[in-house]
Structures are given as structure tokens and as C-alpha cells.
Design a protein around this motif. Sequence first.
Motif, short mmCIF file in Angstrom:
data_model
loop_
_atom_site.label_atom_id
_atom_site.label_comp_id
_atom_site.label_asym_id
_atom_site.label_seq_id
_atom_site.Cartn_x
_atom_site.Cartn_y
_atom_site.Cartn_z
N ALA A 1 0.82 -1.21 0.00
CA ALA A 1 0.00 0.00 0.00
C ALA A 1 0.86 1.26 0.00
N GLU A 2 1.93 1.25 0.78
CA GLU A 2 2.80 2.43 0.85
C GLU A 2 3.48 2.70 -0.50
N VAL A 3 3.97 1.63 -1.15
CA VAL A 3 4.61 1.79 -2.45
C VAL A 3 3.60 2.28 -3.48
N ALA A 4 2.41 1.69 -3.47
CA ALA A 4 1.38 2.11 -4.43
C ALA A 4 1.00 3.57 -4.23
N ASP A 5 0.86 4.00 -2.99
CA ASP A 5 0.53 5.40 -2.72
C ASP A 5 1.63 6.34 -3.20
N MET A 6 2.88 5.94 -2.98
CA MET A 6 4.01 6.76 -3.41
C MET A 6 4.00 6.96 -4.92
N LEU A 7 3.74 5.89 -5.66
CA LEU A 7 3.73 5.98 -7.12
C LEU A 7 2.49 6.72 -7.62
N ALA A 8 1.36 6.46 -7.01
CA ALA A 8 0.12 7.12 -7.43
C ALA A 8 0.21 8.63 -7.24
N ALA A 9 1.03 9.08 -6.29
CA ALA A 9 1.17 10.51 -6.04
C ALA A 9 1.77 11.24 -7.24
#
Length: 237
Positions: free
Chosen positions: A84-92
Motif C-alpha cells: 500500500a505504501e509503495v502504491a501510494d508513493m507511485l500514485a502521487a
Amino acid sequence: MSEWKAKRFWTEAKVVEADGGFAVELDGRPIKTPAKRPLVVPTHEMATVIATEWQAQEGVINPATMPCTKTANAAIDKVAIQHAEVADMLAAYGDCDLLCYRADAPQELVERQRVHWDPYLDWAAAELDARLQPRTGVIHVPQAAGAVEKLTARTHALNDFQLAAFHDLVSLSGSLVLGFAAAYDARPMESVWDASRLDEIWQAEQWGLDDDAEALSAVKKASFLHAKFMFDLSTPK
């Protein structure tokens, strides 16, 4: 990471079925990641590539010649435990996407950005249901929340191995849209990479090539192409 420094001890690297996917065994001994987790990957194709990397080792194991193994290790040891943290970082990246920040001059650069970048934004609107709007200048202006939410949901939906590869597609290009365009074959990879470097290419045309910058770009391009290769291998057929 002692196993990375050991000399080759096996005769055959073989793909075998495993819980959750496929593994590689070295004379019957399963490979583990640096964190001692089972190296189990989602597709037979990926396991075959990893087995080929291990089979090619001679003497002391050289991690630099095993990029697919390295990416699989990252997916298992890093991405899987903080997906989830990696996905949020990329989605940003979607809220400040490279393709949306345009020059105000000279007109030739403005037009080049429009011609080369607008089709990717149109593609994202049509295929990803997310319309991002371009801005002039570098001051951050938030995108529509609905568009960012849709891109975020797509990013979270990627499996651990896809997300590990997607990380490099996005971070190397500086663009969430270009990351998805590469992953989903919206354009040839050369075109996607060149789109990410449009400003650098423009600068080189005006002031000449910088050997160090070109060498660094070549390294990044190779990593970008590898990331696409791993994304494809991570996607079950």
C-alpha cells in the motif's frame, strides 16, 4: 547475503511448481531471497528467466548479471510487505505528472510538448478513465480528485511483482501516465522513453550533447526497458 558471494555449487537450475506460483531449485534446493523468504514468482516465464540467470553463473555468483532475480527479490522482500505504501508513493506522481507541466516559451518547445505529450493524456482519459489537465509553469496545481483516485486504484490493483517493476517505470520516467502507457503497451517503448526525456532532448539540441548526461540516460533507459520486461513477466497470461 552470503549466498550471493558463494561460488557456484549446483549443476542444474530448474523451475518447479510451488505454493502461490513457481520457484527455482538448484539441484533440488529452493532459492531464497536475501531476507530468507522463498523465492516464488507468479509466472512460469519469470521463473524460467531467473533459472537461466542462475544457470549462467560461473565461479563466484555475480548479482550484477542477475537483474530479474534482483527485481523478484525486491518484490518479495520489500514490495510485498509494504504494498500500500509503495502504491501510494507511485500514485502521487499522478497529481504532479511530468506531462502536465509545460513550458511557456520558446514556442517551438511549447508546441513540441503539446504534440508529444497531449496524446498520452488523451490516452489516459480514454483508457484509464482519468483526465489530467496540463498547466503552464512549474507551480503545483492539484489535479481533479476523481482522476487521481482512479489512477490510485489502478496502481493499488497491481500485484507485488507488477508493482516492483512499475516503480521503475514511473520513477525513471517521472510520470504515472507514462508508466501506465509503458506497462499497457500504449506506444512503443522507445517512444515512451523519448517522451519522458523531451525536455532533455530539447536542451541537447540547443546546447549540444553532454557525454556524462548521455551515459546516465543510457543506464536509465536500460533500467526502464528491464522494468517493462519484468512487468510483462509478472502478468499472468
